[in-house]
Scaffold this motif. Structure first.
Motif, PDB file in Angstrom:
ATOM      1  N   PHE A  21      59.860  64.342  56.134  1.00  0.00           N
ATOM      2  CA  PHE A  21      59.319  63.763  57.362  1.00  0.00           C
ATOM      3  C   PHE A  21      59.685  64.628  58.566  1.00  0.00           C
ATOM      4  O   PHE A  21      58.853  64.893  59.429  1.00  0.00           O
ATOM      5  CB  PHE A  21      59.838  62.336  57.565  1.00  0.00           C
ATOM      6  N   TRP A  22      60.919  65.080  58.630  1.00  0.00           N
ATOM      7  CA  TRP A  22      61.369  65.881  59.770  1.00  0.00           C
ATOM      8  C   TRP A  22      60.718  67.264  59.766  1.00  0.00           C
ATOM      9  O   TRP A  22      60.419  67.816  60.831  1.00  0.00           O
ATOM     10  CB  TRP A  22      62.885  65.965  59.788  1.00  0.00           C
ATOM     11  N   ILE A  23      60.468  67.812  58.589  1.00  0.00           N
ATOM     12  CA  ILE A  23      59.747  69.087  58.502  1.00  0.00           C
ATOM     13  C   ILE A  23      58.321  68.911  58.994  1.00  0.00           C
ATOM     14  O   ILE A  23      57.811  69.731  59.771  1.00  0.00           O
ATOM     15  CB  ILE A  23      59.794  69.640  57.061  1.00  0.00           C
ATOM     16  N   VAL A  24      57.655  67.840  58.575  1.00  0.00           N
ATOM     17  CA  VAL A  24      56.284  67.564  59.028  1.00  0.00           C
ATOM     18  C   VAL A  24      56.260  67.342  60.530  1.00  0.00           C
ATOM     19  O   VAL A  24      55.379  67.857  61.233  1.00  0.00           O
ATOM     20  CB  VAL A  24      55.688  66.358  58.268  1.00  0.00           C
ATOM     21  N   LEU A  25      57.220  66.593  61.047  1.00  0.00           N
ATOM     22  CA  LEU A  25      57.280  66.328  62.489  1.00  0.00           C
ATOM     23  C   LEU A  25      57.399  67.635  63.276  1.00  0.00           C
ATOM     24  O   LEU A  25      56.664  67.856  64.249  1.00  0.00           O
ATOM     25  CB  LEU A  25      58.463  65.408  62.807  1.00  0.00           C
ATOM     26  N   ALA A  26      58.298  68.517  62.851  1.00  0.00           N
ATOM     27  CA  ALA A  26      58.465  69.804  63.535  1.00  0.00           C
ATOM     28  C   ALA A  26      57.216  70.670  63.410  1.00  0.00           C
ATOM     29  O   ALA A  26      56.789  71.303  64.381  1.00  0.00           O
ATOM     30  CB  ALA A  26      59.681  70.537  62.968  1.00  0.00           C
ATOM     31  N   ALA A  27      56.605  70.684  62.229  1.00  0.00           N
ATOM     32  CA  ALA A  27      55.407  71.503  62.024  1.00  0.00           C
ATOM     33  C   ALA A  27      54.232  70.992  62.849  1.00  0.00           C
ATOM     34  O   ALA A  27      53.481  71.790  63.432  1.00  0.00           O
ATOM     35  CB  ALA A  27      55.040  71.529  60.540  1.00  0.00           C
ATOM     36  N   VAL A  28      54.064  69.693  62.929  1.00  0.00           N
ATOM     37  CA  VAL A  28      52.956  69.118  63.702  1.00  0.00           C
ATOM     38  C   VAL A  28      53.089  69.483  65.173  1.00  0.00           C
ATOM     39  O   VAL A  28      52.121  69.919  65.813  1.00  0.00           O
ATOM     40  CB  VAL A  28      52.906  67.587  63.510  1.00  0.00           C
ATOM     41  N   TRP A  29      54.279  69.356  65.730  1.00  0.00           N
ATOM     42  CA  TRP A  29      54.439  69.666  67.151  1.00  0.00           C
ATOM     43  C   TRP A  29      54.400  71.163  67.413  1.00  0.00           C
ATOM     44  O   TRP A  29      53.954  71.600  68.478  1.00  0.00           O
ATOM     45  CB  TRP A  29      55.703  69.014  67.706  1.00  0.00           C
ATOM     46  N   SER A  30      54.828  71.957  66.449  1.00  0.00           N
ATOM     47  CA  SER A  30      54.707  73.401  66.598  1.00  0.00           C
ATOM     48  C   SER A  30      53.233  73.812  66.629  1.00  0.00           C
ATOM     49  O   SER A  30      52.818  74.607  67.480  1.00  0.00           O
ATOM     50  CB  SER A  30      55.422  74.099  65.444  1.00  0.00           C
ATOM     51  N   MET A  31      52.436  73.258  65.726  1.00  0.00           N
ATOM     52  CA  MET A  31      51.008  73.580  65.704  1.00  0.00           C
ATOM     53  C   MET A  31      50.296  73.039  66.942  1.00  0.00           C
ATOM     54  O   MET A  31      49.387  73.693  67.465  1.00  0.00           O
ATOM     55  CB  MET A  31      50.363  73.020  64.440  1.00  0.00           C
ATOM     56  N   ALA A  32      50.694  71.867  67.406  1.00  0.00           N
ATOM     57  CA  ALA A  32      50.037  71.277  68.579  1.00  0.00           C
ATOM     58  C   ALA A  32      50.256  72.123  69.821  1.00  0.00           C
ATOM     59  O   ALA A  32      49.366  72.230  70.663  1.00  0.00           O
ATOM     60  CB  ALA A  32      50.558  69.856  68.810  1.00  0.00           C
ATOM     61  N   SER A  33      51.418  72.734  69.942  1.00  0.00           N
ATOM     62  CA  SER A  33      51.669  73.543  71.137  1.00  0.00           C
ATOM     63  C   SER A  33      51.261  75.002  70.954  1.00  0.00           C
ATOM     64  O   SER A  33      51.187  75.737  71.931  1.00  0.00           O
ATOM     65  CB  SER A  33      53.139  73.461  71.544  1.00  0.00           C
ATOM     66  N   HIS A  34      50.988  75.413  69.730  1.00  0.00           N
ATOM     67  CA  HIS A  34      50.574  76.804  69.493  1.00  0.00           C
ATOM     68  C   HIS A  34      49.112  77.023  69.861  1.00  0.00           C
ATOM     69  O   HIS A  34      48.741  78.062  70.382  1.00  0.00           O
ATOM     70  CB  HIS A  34      50.800  77.198  68.039  1.00  0.00           C
ATOM     71  N   VAL A  36      46.140  75.690  72.152  1.00  0.00           N
ATOM     72  CA  VAL A  36      45.720  74.867  73.282  1.00  0.00           C
ATOM     73  C   VAL A  36      44.233  75.098  73.471  1.00  0.00           C
ATOM     74  O   VAL A  36      43.795  76.244  73.635  1.00  0.00           O
ATOM     75  CB  VAL A  36      46.507  75.249  74.553  1.00  0.00           C
ATOM     76  N   LEU A  37      43.460  74.025  73.412  1.00  0.00           N
ATOM     77  CA  LEU A  37      41.994  74.111  73.453  1.00  0.00           C
ATOM     78  C   LEU A  37      41.456  75.008  72.340  1.00  0.00           C
ATOM     79  O   LEU A  37      40.445  75.675  72.493  1.00  0.00           O
ATOM     80  CB  LEU A  37      41.503  74.625  74.808  1.00  0.00           C
ATOM     81  N   GLY A  38      42.162  75.060  71.226  1.00  0.00           N
ATOM     82  CA  GLY A  38      41.742  75.889  70.115  1.00  0.00           C
ATOM     83  C   GLY A  38      42.037  77.358  70.288  1.00  0.00           C
ATOM     84  O   GLY A  38      41.631  78.176  69.457  1.00  0.00           O
ATOM     85  N   VAL A  39      42.737  77.713  71.349  1.00  0.00           N
ATOM     86  CA  VAL A  39      43.047  79.115  71.636  1.00  0.00           C
ATOM     87  C   VAL A  39      44.511  79.367  71.283  1.00  0.00           C
ATOM     88  O   VAL A  39      45.399  78.718  71.829  1.00  0.00           O
ATOM     89  CB  VAL A  39      42.806  79.428  73.133  1.00  0.00           C
ATOM     90  N   PRO A  40      44.779  80.308  70.374  1.00  0.00           N
ATOM     91  CA  PRO A  40      46.176  80.608  70.038  1.00  0.00           C
ATOM     92  C   PRO A  40      46.912  81.186  71.249  1.00  0.00           C
ATOM     93  O   PRO A  40      46.337  81.901  72.066  1.00  0.00           O
ATOM     94  CB  PRO A  40      46.070  81.660  68.936  1.00  0.00           C
ATOM     95  N   ILE A  41      48.181  80.876  71.344  1.00  0.00           N
ATOM     96  CA  ILE A  41      48.958  81.255  72.523  1.00  0.00           C
ATOM     97  C   ILE A  41      49.121  82.772  72.621  1.00  0.00           C
ATOM     98  O   ILE A  41      49.222  83.313  73.729  1.00  0.00           O
ATOM     99  CB  ILE A  41      50.312  80.516  72.549  1.00  0.00           C
ATOM    100  N   ASP A  42      49.104  83.483  71.486  1.00  0.00           N
ATOM    101  CA  ASP A  42      49.214  84.942  71.555  1.00  0.00           C
ATOM    102  C   ASP A  42      47.987  85.558  72.217  1.00  0.00           C
ATOM    103  O   ASP A  42      48.078  86.583  72.874  1.00  0.00           O
ATOM    104  CB  ASP A  42      49.433  85.547  70.167  1.00  0.00           C
ATOM    105  N   ASP A  57      37.359  87.598  75.654  1.00  0.00           N
ATOM    106  CA  ASP A  57      37.463  86.907  74.366  1.00  0.00           C
ATOM    107  C   ASP A  57      38.090  85.525  74.535  1.00  0.00           C
ATOM    108  O   ASP A  57      37.618  84.547  73.940  1.00  0.00           O
ATOM    109  CB  ASP A  57      38.290  87.730  73.385  1.00  0.00           C
ATOM    110  N   LEU A  58      39.133  85.447  75.341  1.00  0.00           N
ATOM    111  CA  LEU A  58      39.795  84.176  75.612  1.00  0.00           C
ATOM    112  C   LEU A  58      38.825  83.195  76.262  1.00  0.00           C
ATOM    113  O   LEU A  58      38.749  82.034  75.857  1.00  0.00           O
ATOM    114  CB  LEU A  58      41.014  84.393  76.515  1.00  0.00           C
ATOM    115  N   GLU A  59      38.107  83.640  77.266  1.00  0.00           N
ATOM    116  CA  GLU A  59      37.160  82.775  77.965  1.00  0.00           C
ATOM    117  C   GLU A  59      36.080  82.258  77.020  1.00  0.00           C
ATOM    118  O   GLU A  59      35.732  81.073  77.051  1.00  0.00           O
ATOM    119  CB  GLU A  59      36.515  83.521  79.135  1.00  0.00           C
ATOM    120  N   GLU A  60      35.579  83.142  76.167  1.00  0.00           N
ATOM    121  CA  GLU A  60      34.512  82.738  75.242  1.00  0.00           C
ATOM    122  C   GLU A  60      35.033  81.755  74.198  1.00  0.00           C
ATOM    123  O   GLU A  60      34.373  80.757  73.889  1.00  0.00           O
ATOM    124  CB  GLU A  60      33.911  83.970  74.563  1.00  0.00           C
TER     125      GLU A  60
END
Length: 175
Positions: A21-34, A36-42, A57-60
């Protein structure tokens, strides 16, 4: 011991004492913040650093994802809202009225994600309305990511406190 008892002995249904459960919780929040609007943070970092084609590319990508999310909300928003409201209401009642720990865990995971989803739809609407170029888009994505991370930190803290409380009050041999 019967098959049912063996399965539930191996797969612990007490969520707050289960490592998975704790692994899933950490993974879900990591993916949610990685993303944003479907755009990877990198991609945001690269657009801020390099400009030019990376920014285009980011704008598109932001425009495509925003339009997609708004289309899904228009076409199936009512049904999805009803389904999510029903599932979260059921988890809330089962979890905190009838004390089903698995439902408590689902609610503590799902409700903050619902808040993030609503904020994401609001950000998608802002992109659709014109905040889709240059610095305005970068500010929007940065602000949405910070808010998502704050919601995630609060959600993880509340879940951890509630989980510790459940484990201390109920003990390891409950059920």
């Amino acid at each position: 011991m019967d098959w049912y008892g063996t399965v539930f002995e191996v797969i612990d249904m007490r969520s707050f004492s289960n490592l998975w459960f704790w692994i899933v919780l950490a993974a879900v929040w990591s993916m949610a913040s990685h993303r944003v609007l479907g755009v990877p943070i990198d991609m945001v970092t690269r657009a801020r650093r390099d400009g030019g084609q990376a920014t285009l590319d980011l704008e598109e990508l932001a425009r495509i994802n925003a339009e997609r999310q708004l289309l899904l909300a228009r076409e199936s928003g009512l049904w999805m809202s009803a389904l999510v409201a029903g599932v979260l209401s059921m988890a809330l009642l089962l979890g905190f009225l009838y004390r089903v720990e698995f439902a408590q865990a689902l609610f503590l995971l799902g409700f903050p994600l619902l808040l993030v989803r609503l904020l994401e739809l609001r950000a998608a609407q802002r992109v659709h309305n014109g905040e889709r170029h240059g610095e305005a888009l970068l500010r929007l994505i940065r602000a949405h990511r910070v808010i998502t991370q704050m919601i995630g930190m609060v959600a993880i803290f509340v879940t951890a406190v509630w989980g510790m409380y459940q484990n201390l009050v109920l003990g390891p041999f409950y059920g």
